[in-house]
Design a protein around this motif. Structure first.
Motif, PDB file in Angstrom:
ATOM      1  N   SER A 115      13.532  26.626  26.261  1.00 34.65           N
ATOM      2  CA  SER A 115      14.248  27.893  26.397  1.00 34.65           C
ATOM      3  C   SER A 115      14.298  28.594  25.032  1.00 34.65           C
TER       4      SER A 115
ATOM      5  N   GLY B 237      17.965  27.642  23.152  1.00 37.24           N
ATOM      6  CA  GLY B 237      18.405  26.247  22.989  1.00 37.24           C
ATOM      7  C   GLY B 237      18.222  25.773  21.555  1.00 37.24           C
TER       8      GLY B 237
ATOM      9  N   ARG C  48      11.180  18.316  25.263  1.00 34.29           N
ATOM     10  CA  ARG C  48      11.670  19.391  24.410  1.00 34.29           C
ATOM     11  C   ARG C  48      12.277  20.494  25.274  1.00 34.29           C
ATOM     12  N   ASP C  49      13.155  21.257  24.664  1.00 35.44           N
ATOM     13  CA  ASP C  49      13.826  22.349  25.358  1.00 35.44           C
ATOM     14  C   ASP C  49      13.032  23.631  25.073  1.00 35.44           C
TER      15      ASP C  49
END
Lengths: 360, 103
Positions: A13, A16, A10-11
């Motif tokens: 940030s 994102g 998973r991202d």
């Protein structure tokens, strides 16, 4: 019913695709489960006073000054090591909980005392006090909501090498210095800009400049005197004294669920000895802290007694907590969707999350 | 604006507050000491959390979620993450009842 599947990685940030996902699923700025507590009892628990923090900060500063003086006095001999061991743990591991509690403004009743200790501890921890104030507010709004919470330490799959290196700040200290230097240069990257309102950004830049100026001065003195000692006293303890914080602090959320609106499911309470609780300022009562962040650290053991009937059984020791975390984290290396599901006691409050209708 | 009979004075403890929902909006009514009462909007300007669960210290209300603070007399935000002021409304006590002048 819409089935949501997550990719293996998973991202994390704040800008994102997971950010949009959190909003779409009503997880951003949502209402969270709280164990009901009688208002009179809660008011008593929330009551502010200066005394416990004045006592505890005095002890902490005395230990810092005493052990630091010992380290300086015996510098060059092996006798300096035990002093620097205590100094490093006090400087970094103990500063984190002082930073945290004073950031909430709950340690002291008197506001300026919270602010002074917060700024001092922020410096010790190499954290921009403005950036991290807003970061921590978000952590409380959206605890372990991927794409929203900037303080998720246990990302999946786990970065085991980084976690281990950070026992001695090997990755985190350079990262912290770079982040401060960036702020000092007037730059707030997109993840920080997502957290901090326009009106506060100039303050963040000013704090970055002050911190960097002090570190440059210390480095200069170290070079000028051709001795590591100035850096061993200011700056490097953030590296060599942080290990205890990670041992105590990572279990707060590590191995538990992401994207749930119930702190009983994504946070962990671990029972600890009085000495560790002094260093950590009772942040081991972590579910309780997230449910009621207005309760000062010294009242958390009492809050625990009030709400424990509704919480998963606490881990009886750090050893016990890590015994469940390590196998889970190792399994997450090959299956990042794996997590620990805490068992709620019979009769515990039902989690009926009220999801948010906020939009990105 | 009309004066609304919000509650009995004794319904609010000293150094405490209660929530009032009226015409689709939420307000917070504070009792500081004896008959000293104030009224503000009931949701924190930071993230719309109900202030009624918060803590009154002197003339300050602290948000229960992020510890932002406001002065209940003026509504001014005095501690971040609260940055924007709360709206305030006239409040008084008459015959043991708390009256507030709200839209």
């Amino acid at each position: 019913m819409r089935l949501i599947t997550f990719p293996m990685e998973r991202d994390y940030s704040l800008t994102g695709p997971e950010r949009q996902n959190a909003f779409q699923r009503g997880l951003a700025g949502a209402d969270w489960y709280r164990t009901p507590v009688d208002r009179k009892v809660l008011k008593h628990l929330m009551k502010r006073t200066d005394w416990p923090a004045t006592r505890d900060i005095s002890i902490w500063v005395a230990v810092l000054v005493g052990s630091g003086a010992g380290g300086i006095l015996f510098w060059g001999s092996w006798w300096a090591l035990p002093f620097l061991f205590v100094y490093g743990v006090s400087y970094a591991s103990a500063a984190d909980s002082r930073w945290h509690e004073c950031g909430h403004g709950t340690a002291f009743k008197t506001r300026w005392k919270n602010d002074v200790v917060y700024e001092f501890a922020s410096f010790l921890m190499m954290r921009n006090s403005v950036v991290w104030h807003w970061s921590h507010a978000r952590h409380h709004t959206d605890t372990i909501i991927v794409g929203r919470d900037p303080e998720i330490a246990g990302m999946r799959p786990p970065q085991l090498i980084v976690l281990c290196l950070n026992l001695f700040g090997i990755v985190a200290v350079p990262q912290g210095l770079v982040a401060l230097a960036r702020n000092a240069a007037g730059i707030l990257p997109s993840d920080e800009a997502d957290l901090i309102p326009e009106t506060e950004r100039r303050k963040a830049v000013r704090v970055g400049r002050i911190h960097i100026a002090i570190y440059v001065l210390v480095a200069f003195v170290s070079l000028w005197s051709w001795s590591l000692l100035p850096l061993v006293i200011i700056g490097l303890p953030r590296a060599y004294g942080i290990w205890l914080l990670l041992v105590m602090g990572l279990p707060q959320h590590l191995g538990l669920a992401e994207d749930v609106l119930d702190h009983r499911i994504n946070s962990r309470t671990v029972l600890m000895s009085p000495i560790l609780r002094f260093i950590y300022w009772n942040m081991n009562y972590h579910i309780e802290h997230h449910m009621y962040p207005m309760v000062p650290y010294h009242a958390l053991p009492k809050l625990h007694e009030v709400v424990k009937h509704d919480l998963p059984a606490p881990n009886p020791s750090l050893w016990n907590a890590w015994s469940e975390i390590i196998p889970c984290v190792l399994r997450q290396l090959r299956d990042p969707r794996h997590f620990i599901r805490p068992q709620l006691p019979e009769g515990a409050g039902v989690w009926e999350p009220v999801q948010s209708n906020l939009t990105a | 604006m009309p004066w609304i009979d919000a509650c009995a004075l004794v319904d609010i403890e000293e150094e405490d507050l209660v929530r009032l929902d009226h015409e689709g909006r939420t307000y917070a009514i504070y009792r500081i000491w004896d008959e000293e009462v104030y009224c503000t909007d009931g949701l924190c300007t930071h993230e719309k959390v109900h202030l009624a669960d918060g803590l009154v210290i002197d003339h300050t209300i602290e948000c229960p979620k992020h510890n932002g603070q406001f002065d209940v007399r003026t509504g001014i935000a005095i501690r971040s993450p609260a940055c924007e002021a709360l709206s305030t409304y006239p409040a008084r006590v008459a015959d043991g009842r708390v009256l507030v002048e709200i839209p």
